[in-house]
Design an enzyme around this catalytic site. Structure first.
Site, PDB file in Angstrom:
ATOM      1  N   ARG A  49      -7.895  10.131   0.229  1.00 37.42           N
ATOM      2  CA  ARG A  49      -8.816  10.448  -1.238  1.00 37.42           C
ATOM      3  C   ARG A  49     -10.164  11.394  -0.760  1.00 37.42           C
ATOM      4  O   ARG A  49     -10.891  11.127   0.150  1.00 37.42           O
ATOM      5  CB  ARG A  49      -9.038   9.418  -1.682  1.00 37.42           C
ATOM      6  CG  ARG A  49      -7.918   8.351  -1.495  1.00 37.42           C
ATOM      7  CD  ARG A  49      -9.088   6.994  -2.660  1.00 37.42           C
ATOM      8  NE  ARG A  49      -8.231   5.681  -2.867  1.00 37.42           N
ATOM      9  CZ  ARG A  49      -8.769   3.969  -2.314  1.00 37.42           C
ATOM     10  NH1 ARG A  49      -9.788   4.424  -2.052  1.00 37.42           N
ATOM     11  NH2 ARG A  49      -7.935   3.670  -2.844  1.00 37.42           N
ATOM     12  N   ASN A  84       0.707  -1.539   0.080  1.00 42.85           N
ATOM     13  CA  ASN A  84      -0.124  -0.714   0.013  1.00 42.85           C
ATOM     14  C   ASN A  84       0.994   1.422   0.183  1.00 42.85           C
ATOM     15  O   ASN A  84       0.045   2.213   0.319  1.00 42.85           O
ATOM     16  CB  ASN A  84      -0.869  -0.032   1.491  1.00 42.85           C
ATOM     17  CG  ASN A  84      -1.883  -1.311   1.214  1.00 42.85           C
ATOM     18  OD1 ASN A  84      -1.166  -1.906   2.360  1.00 42.85           O
ATOM     19  ND2 ASN A  84      -2.443  -1.075   0.359  1.00 42.85           N
ATOM     20  N   ILE A  99       0.973   7.123  -0.917  1.00 45.95           N
ATOM     21  CA  ILE A  99      -0.006   5.829  -0.431  1.00 45.95           C
ATOM     22  C   ILE A  99      -0.945   6.124  -0.529  1.00 45.95           C
ATOM     23  O   ILE A  99      -1.620   6.983  -0.781  1.00 45.95           O
ATOM     24  CB  ILE A  99       0.199   6.114   0.976  1.00 45.95           C
ATOM     25  CG1 ILE A  99       2.009   7.327   1.582  1.00 45.95           C
ATOM     26  CG2 ILE A  99      -0.851   6.327   2.188  1.00 45.95           C
ATOM     27  CD1 ILE A  99       2.046   7.879   2.942  1.00 45.95           C
ATOM     28  N   CYS A 100      -1.555   4.925  -0.635  1.00 42.29           N
ATOM     29  CA  CYS A 100      -2.937   4.308  -0.799  1.00 42.29           C
ATOM     30  C   CYS A 100      -3.905   3.863   0.760  1.00 42.29           C
ATOM     31  O   CYS A 100      -4.017   3.371   1.701  1.00 42.29           O
ATOM     32  CB  CYS A 100      -2.591   2.787  -1.269  1.00 42.29           C
ATOM     33  SG  CYS A 100      -5.022   2.505  -1.724  1.00 42.29           S
ATOM     34  N   LEU A 101      -4.261   5.012   0.951  1.00 39.55           N
ATOM     35  CA  LEU A 101      -4.864   5.348   1.989  1.00 39.55           C
ATOM     36  C   LEU A 101      -6.389   5.640   1.857  1.00 39.55           C
ATOM     37  O   LEU A 101      -5.926   6.859   1.823  1.00 39.55           O
ATOM     38  CB  LEU A 101      -4.167   5.776   3.272  1.00 39.55           C
ATOM     39  CG  LEU A 101      -4.473   5.675   4.820  1.00 39.55           C
ATOM     40  CD1 LEU A 101      -5.167   4.013   5.458  1.00 39.55           C
ATOM     41  CD2 LEU A 101      -4.284   5.856   5.577  1.00 39.55           C
TER      42      LEU A 101
END
Length: 185
Positions: free
Chosen positions: A121, A108, A115-117
């Site tokens: 978003r 992630n 960062i993918c959180l």
């Protein structure tokens, strides 16, 4: 030393109620952000996960700080992961900008720090994205959880790391440990 919190208290006492002035709209927006941050930083520091530390390089700039996550379990145990958090002027209508400064092998987080959180978003189709009701505490707890219960191999940003884990969990663990030794001490 003059801190942002004391400056805001002093300025409110001097100015009193604000008159509407189009020329001061951008200043007012920053002031709204800064007022929110004074409260949120105090709450954050009182409710910080035991695996996290925050550092404000300039105590008068609460809109920029660094977070260190030191996981005490799982794949990333023993590593020290640095994040840079910058809170934009339009906060809390938009989320903070976050970057991982430590090179990491993680599904992630890319090796370049993206960062993918979901809560970071601005728009999210599943309703878990940023909302004005979220706070810095949510961001810090979310980043901390990327090393434990939010570690997500099914919806990766770093597809190569996720596929590596799927292919060979032991080799994945070895690569994570190698990255920790090289970059996260």
């Amino acid at each position: 030393m003059l801190t942002l919190a004391s400056k805001l208290k002093r300025d409110d006492g001097v100015r009193g109620p604000r008159a509407s002035n189009p020329a001061s709209d951008s200043t007012r927006r920053v002031s709204v952000r800064d007022k929110l941050l004074v409260k949120e930083v105090a709450e954050l520091e009182a409710n910080l996960p035991c695996t996290c530390k925050v550092n404000f390089p300039d105590p008068n700039k609460l809109h920029y700080f660094q977070l260190t996550v030191i996981p005490d379990e799982g794949y990333y145990q023993g590593g020290k992961f640095q994040f840079e958090i910058e809170v934009p002027d339009a906060y809390n209508m938009v989320p903070p900008k976050v970057k991982c400064l430590t090179r990491i092998w993680h599904p992630n987080i890319t090796e370049t720090g993206e960062i993918c959180l979901s809560l970071l978003r601005e728009h999210s189709i599943d309703g878990t994205g940023w909302a004005p009701t979220r706070t810095l505490k949510d961001v810090v707890w979310g980043l901390n959880s990327l090393f434990t219960d939010l570690l997500n191999f099914d919806d990766p940003l770093n597809i190569e790391a996720a596929e590596h884990h799927l292919r060979d969990k032991e080799d994945f663990r070895n690569k994570v440990e190698d990255y920790i030794k090289r970059y996260a001490r």
